[in-house]
Enzyme design. Structure first.
Site, short mmCIF file in Angstrom:
data_model
loop_
_atom_site.label_atom_id
_atom_site.label_comp_id
_atom_site.label_asym_id
_atom_site.label_seq_id
_atom_site.Cartn_x
_atom_site.Cartn_y
_atom_site.Cartn_z
CG ASP A 294 -41.98 -69.88 17.12
OD1 ASP A 294 -41.71 -70.20 18.17
OD2 ASP A 294 -40.72 -69.59 16.15
CD1 TRP A 295 -44.05 -72.35 21.64
CD2 TRP A 295 -43.24 -72.11 23.72
NE1 TRP A 295 -44.78 -73.35 22.10
CE2 TRP A 295 -44.32 -73.68 23.57
CE3 TRP A 295 -42.86 -72.47 24.72
CZ2 TRP A 295 -44.58 -75.19 24.24
CZ3 TRP A 295 -43.08 -73.73 25.66
CH2 TRP A 295 -44.15 -74.54 25.45
#
Length: 749
Positions: A294-295
């Site tokens: 995930d970012w």
């Protein structure tokens, strides 16, 4: 002294001018960044002839790379390129293209990610908007997997037109508690429903050579503490409740990629969780694609992530740094062969999309075209759930009506949260606009009052023939938690919010905002035919006002055409057919424990309808529930073979009749019961559904099938799935409530 002061001022002026020029340059480059071709140049890189050829080419390319070139395949962009993210998001309200994995020397094109649960997030320079669909939870309420596949085809088409080839969607995390802020992104509380929708979404995306990426793997069902929370659960709960939808989506949908979650599971961050990312995902389920993080804040330990099988960290080089990985190899913590394995795995997957032959077929004219917008309207119409109706809906579609639309949300462009799942459309129809346009042909004047004065609203309601009251939430109340200056870890440690709350996040109350409840109470006291329209992403507590209103319609965050769809449903042009993809408890305390601010949380085996049925808890509205403007009757449930072996298929059929006076669509639901089980199991589980259209008086025979292997339970001691030899119950009907089901039984031996 005076001359020195002048020189200093001149020097400061020059420095300031240089800073302004530099800042302007950074801004310009961030907004007008270079665009790169995502297609492989076949004159420079030969296209493989088959699946095996891609693996061979990937191995050949990796063999030509030095270590740093390999590491360059393991993260997004360089840190110096990241300002375009901040500037694009904060100043231009758009996500830019983040180019991943380009290698000019070896003629490797990059790939580009776009979020897209309700529409393409990343847009080309010359594009100002895209088609925005209703949120995932709304589409889950449609129970229409064919529609979901078409929606994701459109999203993929518009991504391709925006020069994107990787979709960070669908979100298939399970809704275990309605307060979860990102509930709107997923499809509901049931693993079977999630799995069916996950497969449909992936198939739609992949049809257009876009890499689908289901998320967030795994156990991400809480947002405000998502970076720090550690989820605890037993093996049966993991296998039977929180993983089946991921397994089905991966094995049946076959996505190119999958995104790891922020949270910890059993003490290990998901980006480092070898048990889930490698042992289960790859070794057991046979996943052959690549895993991205995930970012931002999604990775913590480079060596641990390499060992766990995290292939790409996003959106920039955070832990997969040259010196860290080089040192890890020197120390023997990892080997270069481990790096080779990761890069080869990523390349052999993404090269197939780089060599696709349809690059020129996705022009800007595909974006937000009429058929796409029309599909967004249909999706909104099919998603709406009629919760209550005391002979008020459909509203009279006749001239001479005084129509009043109330509520602070009534004329607001409100399509959901504004974080990663946001989607930008220039033409959004609000509830008031949709109702007003519908009434133009009837020559009715529609009055809007979206002010705070409840007394004035009540006075207006006294004189109106039709009162439509729009209540609910916005991105400020729920959604992905955005709290740049907040202390997530401090709040989690304290068990409560520390400092200032950010935007969105988990809801701390299941009630509507006080101003909404006050408006409902004031207006319903003077007009007994009030229609309440709820806009939001999950269940709410309606106890304080539900008895006082005539009708309640869940309209969700309805996308760009939500207002038009709402009017069509309210006035009967469209018969509502949506059903709740979750249960609504009578009391908030009946739901599982939930705290947005926590370092640890235990996820139990039971939640939603399985919990309420097991504990014999009366609910306000059951899973799978929804009213229509017509009625349906079920009869003649038949099981083709009453005795089956463990590798067999249960085949059943039932007659469904439209007993009302208007055409409609009914969602036929199939549940299997475990009353005779010798182990602890739910009362029943959803194992199939179908959506059918029926004319007034029409009867259709609906055929349903269940693979017996889908009735298995997981034995953690034996580490295997087991099917009990016993008599099972078969329930078929219009909701999970016992009164709505016809019943039979079958034997497995």
């Amino acid at each position: 002294m005076k001359k020195i002061g002048i020189k200093v001022l001149k020097g400061l002026g020059i420095v300031l001018l240089l800073l302004v020029i530099l800042s302007g340059g950074v801004y310009y480059k961030s907004v007008n960044y270079n665009m790169f071709d995502l297609q492989a140049k076949k004159e420079l890189l030969a296209k493989p002839e088959n699946e095996e050829g891609y693996a061979v080419l990937a191995e050949e390319l990796v063999a030509q790379m030095d270590l740093r070139e390999k590491i360059d395949q393991m993260y997004g962009e360089k840190m110096y390129q990241i300002p375009k993210l901040a500037i694009g998001f904060l100043m231009k309200d758009r996500f830019p293209h983040v180019y991943v994995g380009e290698n000019e020397r070896l003629h490797l094109p990059p790939w580009v990610l776009s979020d897209g649960p309700r529409g393409a997030r990343v847009m080309d320079h010359g594009v100002n908007s895209v088609t925005t669909f209703p949120v995932g939870m709304a589409r889950g309420a449609s129970w229409d997997i064919a529609l979901e596949e078409r929606i994701n085809e459109v999203i993929a088409i518009e991504m391709r037109a925006n020069k994107v080839n990787y979709a960070a969607t669908p979100c298939i995390n399970l809704l275990r508690h309605p307060a979860w802020g990102r509930a709107q992104e997923t499809y509901g509380e049931d693993p079977w429903l999630l799995g069916e929708f996950g497969v449909a979404a992936v198939k739609g995306i992949e049809k257009h050579n876009v890499m689908a990426c289901p998320k967030h793997f795994a156990l991400n069902s809480l947002d405000n503490s998502r970076f720090v929370v550690d989820v605890e659960l037993d093996e049966r709960t993991l296998r039977e409740v929180y993983l089946p939808h991921f397994k089905k989506t991966i094995q049946v949908g076959k996505p190119a990629s999958i995104m790891s979650a922020y949270n910890k599971v059993l003490g290990e961050y998901m980006a480092n969780n070898k048990y889930l990312l490698n042992d289960i995902l790859r070794d057991e389920w046979g996943f052959e694609g690549f895993v991205t993080s995930d970012w931002f804040n999604g990775t913590y330990d480079a060596i641990g992530s390499v060992k766990a099988g995290l292939d790409v960290e996003m959106p920039y080089q955070q832990v997969y740094k040259y010196d860290v990985l080089e040192e890890g190899i020197e120390k023997g913590e990892i080997s270069e062969a481990d790096i080779d394995k990761i890069v080869t795995r990523t390349l052999k997957t993404r090269l197939k999309y780089a060599f696709s032959d349809d690059q020129e077929t996705y022009g800007h004219e595909e974006i937000e075209k009429e058929s796409h917008v029309s599909l967004a309207r249909v999706a909104a119409e099919k998603s709406m759930v009629l919760i209550k109706n005391d002979k008020v809906l459909p509203l009279t579609a006749e001239t001479g009506q005084k129509v009043l639309v109330l509520g602070r949300l009534a004329n607001m462009e409100n399509t959901g949260d504004i974080a990663s799942s946001n989607s930008t459309s220039l033409n959004i129809t609000t509830p008031y606009e949709g109702i007003s346009t519908f009434n133009e042909t009837l020559q009715n004047v529609v009055e809007l009052y979206d002010g705070p004065d409840t007394n004035l609203a009540a006075e207006k309601a006294k004189e109106a023939d039709q009162v439509i009251l729009v209540v609910g939430y916005t991105f400020e109340d729920e959604g992905e938690y955005i709290n740049i200056n907040g202390d997530m870890e401090g709040s989690a440690k304290a068990g409560k919010l520390v400092g200032k709350k950010g935007i969105g996040g988990d809801r701390e109350s299941l009630k509507l905002l006080p101003e909404d409840e006050a408006l409902i109470q004031a207006v319903s006291a003077v007009n007994e035919d009030v229609v309440v329209v709820y806009v939001g992403g999950s269940a709410i507590n309606m106890n304080a006002w539900e008895p006082n209103v005539a009708s309640i319609l869940f309209a969700w965050y309805g996308g760009m055409e939500g207002g038009t769809a709402l009017a069509n449903v309210l006035y009967g042009t469209v018969n509502p057919s949506g059903k709740l993809p979750f249960s609504i408890a009578r009391n908030d305390s009946d739901y599982p424990y939930f705290n947005p601010y926590t370092l640890t949380i235990e996820y139990g085996y039971y939640h939603g309808y399985t919990l309420f049925e097991k504990e014999n808890i009366e609910v306000a509205y059951p899973f799978g529930y929804g009213l229509s403007y017509t009625t349906y009757a079920y009869s003649d449930l038949q099981i083709m073979e009453s005795e089956l072996n463990k590798d067999g298929i249960l085949r059943a059929k039932v007659n469904v009749t439209n007993t009302g006076e208007v055409a409609g669509e009914e969602i036929v639901q199939l549940y299997v019961g475990f009353k005779n089980s010798s182990i602890d199991r739910p009362v029943k589980l959803l194992r199939g559904f179908d959506k059918i259209g029926l004319e007034p008086g029409e009867t259709k025979t609906v055929a349903l099938e269940v693979n017996i292997e889908d009735l298995a339970w997981y034995d953690p001691e034996a580490k295997q799935w087991k099917i009990e030899e016993m008599e099972y119950e078969l329930y078929v009907g219009g909701s999970s409530a016992e009164k709505d089901l016809v019943v039979d039984s079958f034997l497995v031996n």
